[in-house]
Write an enzyme that holds these catalytic residues in place. Structure first.
Site, PDB file in Angstrom:
ATOM      1  N   HIS A 391       5.534  -7.419  13.027  1.00 41.69           N
ATOM      2  CA  HIS A 391       4.231  -8.080  13.053  1.00 41.69           C
ATOM      3  C   HIS A 391       3.105  -7.073  13.210  1.00 41.69           C
ATOM      4  CE1 HIS A 391       1.265 -11.207  14.525  1.00 41.69           C
ATOM      5  NE2 HIS A 391       0.774 -10.107  15.095  1.00 41.69           N
ATOM      6  N   GLU A 392       3.215  -6.215  14.219  1.00 44.42           N
ATOM      7  CA  GLU A 392       2.138  -5.277  14.519  1.00 44.42           C
ATOM      8  C   GLU A 392       1.920  -4.284  13.379  1.00 44.42           C
ATOM      9  OE1 GLU A 392       0.023  -5.154  17.125  1.00 44.42           O
ATOM     10  OE2 GLU A 392       0.828  -7.049  17.827  1.00 44.42           O
ATOM     11  N   HIS A 395      -0.084  -5.577  10.462  1.00 45.86           N
ATOM     12  CA  HIS A 395      -1.545  -5.515  10.581  1.00 45.86           C
ATOM     13  C   HIS A 395      -2.072  -4.257   9.901  1.00 45.86           C
ATOM     14  CE1 HIS A 395      -2.462  -9.018  12.904  1.00 45.86           C
ATOM     15  NE2 HIS A 395      -1.765  -8.656  13.961  1.00 45.86           N
ATOM     16  N   GLU A 415      -3.305 -12.781  10.866  1.00 49.89           N
ATOM     17  CA  GLU A 415      -2.265 -13.040  11.871  1.00 49.89           C
ATOM     18  C   GLU A 415      -1.053 -13.726  11.257  1.00 49.89           C
ATOM     19  OE1 GLU A 415      -1.639 -12.381  15.058  1.00 49.89           O
ATOM     20  OE2 GLU A 415      -3.344 -11.013  15.023  1.00 49.89           O
ATOM     21  N   HIS A 484      -5.534 -16.501  16.383  1.00 50.88           N
ATOM     22  CA  HIS A 484      -4.156 -16.671  16.841  1.00 50.88           C
ATOM     23  C   HIS A 484      -3.747 -18.140  16.923  1.00 50.88           C
ATOM     24  CE1 HIS A 484      -4.938 -12.540  18.397  1.00 50.88           C
ATOM     25  NE2 HIS A 484      -3.693 -12.367  18.009  1.00 50.88           N
TER      26      HIS A 484
END
Length: 570
Positions: A391-392, A395, A415, A484
């Site tokens: 996920h990170e 980004h 997100e 989010h």
């Protein structure tokens, strides 16, 4: 804002004259078949893209945006568009060329032009958002330092310098349809009061705040005449032969697929082939801007059980890299071989003295890992969560591709795609049948909370406090416009895609095909994309991706329509 822009879309699959095949330049200049040798030949992708833009925009109905883009004494090119990037997408065999529109040589914020070319530089697709600037000055009354001072006054922050990159002028169209000349201030460490997180808010839902939240970086558009803040959005965080190593990770798994570097009589966790390196902060404070000098060093190629956090971080970074390269044909985060740097055993003093810091964050182009106590009271690294790492790092992929602005719907899409890719990557390595989703885990970060629950779910966003339909969309100024929270809506649509079946009950596509389509859609979105832009982009890439399998195309297009309609994205 985007509703005031003129929109032009083209795709060969929708062009009755193209027959589903890329359009050669001769088709736009009236050259008869058999005389292709006298058709224009291009020395660059930019030149080809400009040629097709010039001809296609001229065919459109007379609209202000298109008229402004084509206002030129030299009709052979489009001078009011400046090249932003030209990137190959091997998964589709095409090249995406992006432009920004300018007025008086000043960029127009929110404008976006995408031209897709095949390997012969023939036209596949085009998507343009253009506008005609009117009523705005060309010369600022306030200088950039005054604009920074206006942000400092509005936020109460002491701002040193002028941001992560130099300020630049831009034209901005507000929601009322009024044009402004504005200063674009990049990455200021200042947040307006209405945008600050409330007590206990931790962004991604992890238990402790990350430096992205306590040391935020925000882009501002400030009116260059009166200093009013017009718009703001958060900034998401951006070969030698290796030696095979092994060790036990934080989950107790014996890992034998990590690579390092031979160093004298020992080894170091630096994979020069993939450009992956892992450091140990030894419970140091990342808030003190630590200087990273030497990666983790060991004496033996078998790290055993003494370096579990390092093994987890290094192995999981390798998995994310290999997934992006092997499945999506992307070369690291920025598609140009960017280093994947992991830092384990971090504390973050604005949260507390440690040793716990329950977070994992992509910040300052690195992954920083904290640690939390397991039920036995033993500290374990957050590097053990492969899906959170995926996920990170996604980004960073988004920042260096579509650049989805981290606010409102485009921020929620930022997100959402990070969730989708993180969960897909985790299942790719951990599910029994990676390409068949029947046994997939749809929770992001399962086991993160003391109850064993995760942070979010693609299959059931509501169970984690997120909406799953547009009727429940949350309108808020907090959390960059609810990025989010509202990501649950496109997340649910993605789950419906992955699990879509035909009338006979067979999967419409396997997981590999769906994630390729979602990735290709993601990288072609504009910076201010809305939820409704995703199914449009998906349909476009599906028509190219499945051009050789026409029988599959109709069920895929039906699945896209059904998935997004089911969550109220029409």
């Amino acid at each position: 804002m985007s509703r005031h822009f003129d929109r032009m879309r083209y795709h060969i699959a929708d062009d009755p004259d193209a027959g589903g095949r890329p359009r050669p330049p001769g088709a736009f200049t009236g050259i008869a078949p058999g005389l292709e040798s006298v058709a224009p030949r291009f020395t660059s992708n930019e030149a080809a893209a400009r040629f097709y833009l010039d001809h296609k925009l001229a065919e459109e109905p007379e609209t202000a945006g298109f008229r402004a883009a084509l206002a030129t004494e030299s009709p052979a090119r489009v001078p009011d568009l400046t090249l932003r990037s030209s990137r190959q997408t091997p998964a589709s065999g095409t090249t995406l060329v992006r432009f920004d529109q300018t007025h008086a040589q000043i960029p127009i914020f929110g404008s976006d032009v995408l031209v897709e070319l095949d390997q012969s530089r023939e036209l596949v697709a085009m998507d343009a958002r253009l506008a005609e600037v009117s009523g705005a000055p060309d010369v600022p009354t306030l200088d950039a330092s005054a604009a920074v001072a206006a942000v400092a006054a509005a936020t109460g922050a002491a701002i040193e310098g002028a941001g992560s990159t130099p300020p630049a002028l831009t034209y901005y169209l507000d929601d009322a349809g009024t044009w402004h000349l504005a200063w674009h201030l990049h990455g200021l460490p200042a947040v307006l009061p209405e945008a600050r997180p409330g007590p206990g808010h931790t962004g991604h839902g992890m238990e402790d705040p990350s430096p992205r939240e306590l040391y935020p970086r925000v882009d501002y558009l400030v009116d260059a005449q009166d200093g009013a803040i017009l718009f703001y959005f958060g900034v998401t965080p951006t070969v030698d032969v290796p030696t095979k190593l092994r060790g036990v990770d934080e989950n107790g798994v014996h890992v034998d697929r990590i690579w390092g570097d031979k160093l004298g009589s020992g080894f170091t966790l630096r994979d020069r082939l993939r450009n992956i390196v892992t450091f140990d902060l030894a419970l140091g404070d990342l808030a003190e801007n630590p200087q990273l000098t030497d990666p983790v060093q060991v004496n033996d190629p078998d790290l055993g059980e003494k370096f579990k956090a390092a093994v987890s971080a290094h192995a999981n970074a390798t998995k994310v890299f290999d997934f992006y390269r092997g499945v999506l044909s992307r070369d690291s985060v920025d598609d140009q071989g960017m280093a994947l740097t992991s830092v384990i055993n971090c504390i973050f003093s604005p949260h507390g003295p440690g040793p716990e810091w329950k977070n994992a964050a992509w910040f300052d182009n690195r992954m920083w890992y904290g640690q939390m106590r397991n039920p036995a009271g033993v500290l374990v690294s957050t590097a053990r969560f492969l899906d959170v790492i995926g996920h990170e790092l996604t980004h960073g992929v988004i920042d260096t591709s579509s650049g989805l602005v981290y606010r409102n719907q485009s921020g929620a899409l930022n997100e959402s795609f990070a969730d989708i890719l993180g969960i897909t990557i985790s299942n790719w390595y951990e599910a029994e049948t990676p390409e068949h989703v029947a046994g997939w885990n749809w929770e992001l970060g399962r086991g993160w909370r003391p109850t064993g629950a995760g942070l979010r779910s693609l299959s059931d966003p509501v169970a984690f406090g997120q909406p799953a339909h547009m009727r429940d969309f949350v309108h808020t100024t907090a959390d960059n416009g609810g990025v989010h929270i509202n990501s649950g809506i496109p997340n649910k649509a993605a789950h419906l895609l992955f699990t879509a079946t035909t009338a006979q009950g067979t999967p419409v596509l396997d997981a590999r095909d769906w994630v390729v389509l979602l990735y290709l859609a993601m990288v072609r979105l504009s910076r201010l994309a809305l939820f409704t832009d995703v199914p449009v982009a998906l349909r476009d890439v599906a028509k190219v991706y499945l051009a050789g399998s026409p029988k599959q195309l109709d069920p895929v297009l039906a699945a896209i329509e059904s998935a997004y309609s089911a969550v109220g994205i029409e």
